[in-house]
Motif scaffolding. Structure first.
Motif, PDB file in Angstrom:
ATOM      1  N   ASP A 122      26.476  44.969  44.780  1.00  0.00           N
ATOM      2  CA  ASP A 122      27.904  45.333  44.536  1.00  0.00           C
ATOM      3  C   ASP A 122      28.271  45.112  43.238  1.00  0.00           C
ATOM      4  O   ASP A 122      29.470  45.389  42.856  1.00  0.00           O
ATOM      5  CB  ASP A 122      28.639  44.490  45.484  1.00  0.00           C
ATOM      6  N   ILE A 123      27.535  44.643  42.388  1.00  0.00           N
ATOM      7  CA  ILE A 123      27.743  44.516  40.767  1.00  0.00           C
ATOM      8  C   ILE A 123      28.969  43.689  40.502  1.00  0.00           C
ATOM      9  O   ILE A 123      29.870  43.953  39.940  1.00  0.00           O
ATOM     10  CB  ILE A 123      27.996  45.949  40.242  1.00  0.00           C
ATOM     11  N   VAL A 124      29.167  42.652  41.292  1.00  0.00           N
ATOM     12  CA  VAL A 124      30.215  41.675  40.922  1.00  0.00           C
ATOM     13  C   VAL A 124      29.592  40.885  39.880  1.00  0.00           C
ATOM     14  O   VAL A 124      28.826  40.859  39.581  1.00  0.00           O
ATOM     15  CB  VAL A 124      30.414  41.021  42.401  1.00  0.00           C
ATOM     16  N   ALA A 149      35.309  36.123  42.788  1.00  0.00           N
ATOM     17  CA  ALA A 149      34.687  37.481  42.462  1.00  0.00           C
ATOM     18  C   ALA A 149      33.384  37.426  43.419  1.00  0.00           C
ATOM     19  O   ALA A 149      32.501  38.202  43.378  1.00  0.00           O
ATOM     20  CB  ALA A 149      33.851  37.414  41.130  1.00  0.00           C
ATOM     21  N   LEU A 150      33.621  36.597  44.594  1.00  0.00           N
ATOM     22  CA  LEU A 150      32.719  36.904  45.598  1.00  0.00           C
ATOM     23  C   LEU A 150      32.711  38.314  46.004  1.00  0.00           C
ATOM     24  O   LEU A 150      33.539  38.925  46.141  1.00  0.00           O
ATOM     25  CB  LEU A 150      32.928  36.127  47.008  1.00  0.00           C
ATOM     26  N   ASP A 179      37.566  40.274  53.126  1.00  0.00           N
ATOM     27  CA  ASP A 179      37.458  41.254  52.415  1.00  0.00           C
ATOM     28  C   ASP A 179      37.476  40.580  50.835  1.00  0.00           C
ATOM     29  O   ASP A 179      37.697  39.544  50.801  1.00  0.00           O
ATOM     30  CB  ASP A 179      38.635  42.255  52.456  1.00  0.00           C
ATOM     31  N   HIS A 180      37.012  41.364  49.827  1.00  0.00           N
ATOM     32  CA  HIS A 180      37.086  41.080  48.527  1.00  0.00           C
ATOM     33  C   HIS A 180      37.885  41.760  47.692  1.00  0.00           C
ATOM     34  O   HIS A 180      37.906  41.653  46.416  1.00  0.00           O
ATOM     35  CB  HIS A 180      35.791  40.662  47.988  1.00  0.00           C
ATOM     36  N   PRO A 217      38.894  35.746  48.743  1.00  0.00           N
ATOM     37  CA  PRO A 217      39.440  35.004  47.606  1.00  0.00           C
ATOM     38  C   PRO A 217      40.396  35.318  46.591  1.00  0.00           C
ATOM     39  O   PRO A 217      41.234  34.743  45.884  1.00  0.00           O
ATOM     40  CB  PRO A 217      38.114  34.687  46.969  1.00  0.00           C
ATOM     41  N   LYS A 218      40.729  36.879  46.472  1.00  0.00           N
ATOM     42  CA  LYS A 218      41.567  37.471  45.710  1.00  0.00           C
ATOM     43  C   LYS A 218      42.996  36.960  45.984  1.00  0.00           C
ATOM     44  O   LYS A 218      44.024  37.177  45.331  1.00  0.00           O
ATOM     45  CB  LYS A 218      41.461  38.612  45.399  1.00  0.00           C
ATOM     46  N   ILE A 219      43.247  36.691  47.276  1.00  0.00           N
ATOM     47  CA  ILE A 219      44.513  36.228  47.419  1.00  0.00           C
ATOM     48  C   ILE A 219      44.988  34.851  47.806  1.00  0.00           C
ATOM     49  O   ILE A 219      45.912  34.506  48.289  1.00  0.00           O
ATOM     50  CB  ILE A 219      45.154  37.015  48.768  1.00  0.00           C
ATOM     51  N   SER A 220      43.945  34.084  47.778  1.00  0.00           N
ATOM     52  CA  SER A 220      43.955  32.646  47.977  1.00  0.00           C
ATOM     53  C   SER A 220      44.361  31.817  46.484  1.00  0.00           C
ATOM     54  O   SER A 220      44.046  32.131  45.547  1.00  0.00           O
ATOM     55  CB  SER A 220      42.467  31.944  48.412  1.00  0.00           C
TER      56      SER A 220
END
Length: 404
Positions: free
Chosen positions: A109-111, A75-76, A49-50, A65-68
């Motif tokens: 996804d407009i990341v 921002a993947l 998930d991201h 990546p947001k919890i790593s």
């Protein structure tokens, strides 16, 4: 089955596929109870998930990546995280095969189109020739070729791929990705384009409903725009809320009432992290998830008034009134003589451009344009000059001002 893990969907999977392992993509970071449900069935689960984390995480292997604390780029998109899992399991050469489809997903996804995302998009779009034949056909049906720009994917391809899930079944787009028979591919393309046309009509209807309701409100005394209707389709509320948020420069929450629940989408503005906002009132919500600038949520009808009150209170405490004023910025000033093919070619050298890495914006004053609308898209305006045309998106309400 809609977004995310649900026990209903899991029961279907257990019965049909009898898996030993379930891997999520682009969902699951908030699915604490659902992960326990999977584990109690004797099945392993990996969450990829991201989205932003909540306080309690599912008790399983999580790739996000947001919890790593060590992964350098946060921002993947969901497909980007899946790509990294493929790279870890099968190596870079195998993962490279999926760069084209991951490029489309990253744009859609407009990341942030920065760092690793920009690498994925750049390399993926250079290899569009290896896309599945169905997607190449869809690109062709949209009047594009395989050398198109990231903005073409964002505005012409991604909305059509997404329209299947919003208006019919997401499986239609999946079938297009997998199908190889030309006749079937043509039918699928037509169906997807038809879904998108339906989606546009629904969006226009909801947008007009919202605008009509706003006419009776003192917009200067409202910090957040929150509205609901039993007649709105929940699948297109994110699109409309993004348009309203941009137009009024306020966080926008739109809900569709289904029974005793409200299913909603929200889009934010700079200065308001809607994920943090929703986390602060999680006891009111049945479920929620998303990003600082966009989220989805569900709540009981009985909690709606309190949600409206707390949302406005939060925004008022985090923004000052001047933040609500619409602002326009630009990078360079031009005059008419400087608008040349060389300028266009120079700008194209900056591609791929997208979210947080946009094409340059120019400021210039032009006079004596011939103004018209597009036959199939009357909401846009065309400003015609001897050597070039300008397209003003969603500017039909300014026709008389510009032509006066």
């Amino acid at each position: 089955d809609g977004y995310g893990l649900t026990t209903t969907t899991l029961d279907k999977i257990f019965e049909k596929d009898k898996p030993d392992l379930i891997i999520t993509v682009d969902c699951g970071i908030t699915a604490v109870d659902e992960v326990e449900y999977i584990k109690n069935a004797g099945v392993d689960v990996i969450i990829t998930d991201h989205h932003e984390r909540v306080e309690k995480l599912p008790d399983c292997l999580i790739i996000n990546p947001k919890i790593s604390s060590t992964y350098p780029f946060k921002a993947l998109c969901g497909a980007g995280v899946a790509l990294k899992l493929v790279q870890a399991l099968a190596g870079l050469n195998v993962a490279t095969k999926y760069l084209p489809i991951c490029a489309i997903a990253t744009i859609a996804d407009i990341v942030d189109l920065l760092d690793e995302n920009r690498v994925i998009v750049t390399l993926g779009m250079k290899d569009f020739v290896s896309l599945p034949v169905g997607l190449k056909k869809l690109i062709q049906e949209c009047g594009l070729n395989l050398n198109c720009k990231a903005s073409d994917i964002a505005f012409k391809i991604a909305p059509k791929i997404n329209a299947s899930g919003r208006m019919g079944s997401a499986e239609t787009s999946l079938e297009l990705y997998l199908e190889e028979d030309p006749v079937t591919i043509k039918k699928l393309c037509n169906q997807i384009i038809n879904y998108n046309n339906q989606r546009q009509r629904l969006c226009d209807r909801v947008y007009k409903d919202v605008k009509f309701e706003l006419q009776s409100k003192d917009i200067f005394k409202i910090s957040a725009l929150v509205m609901s209707s039993a007649e709105w389709d929940s699948g297109i509320l994110g699109i409309v809320s993004a348009r309203i948020a941009e137009e009024y420069n306020r966080p926008t929450f739109l809900f569709s009432q289904v029974g005793d629940e409200l299913v909603g989408s929200c889009r934010s503005v700079n200065g308001v992290d809607v994920h943090t906002l929703l986390s602060s009132m999680s006891d009111l919500l049945t479920k929620f998830g998303g990003h600082p600038m966009a989220a989805g949520l569900t709540l009981k009808v009985e909690n709606y008034d309190e949600f409206v009150r707390l949302t406005n209170k939060y925004v008022e405490e985090n923004l000052v009134k001047t933040d609500f004023l619409p602002t326009k910025s630009y990078d360079f000033a031009l005059d008419e003589a400087e608008i040349t093919m060389k300028l266009v070619e120079d700008i194209d050298r900056l591609e791929p451009c997208g979210h947080m890495n946009s094409r340059p914006i120019f400021n210039f004053k032009l006079k004596n344009a011939t103004i018209s609308s597009l036959p199939r898209h009357p909401q846009h305006l065309v400003l015609s000059y001897p050597n070039f045309n300008l397209l003003a998106f969603n500017a039909s309400d300014k026709y008389f001002v510009l032509s006066g």
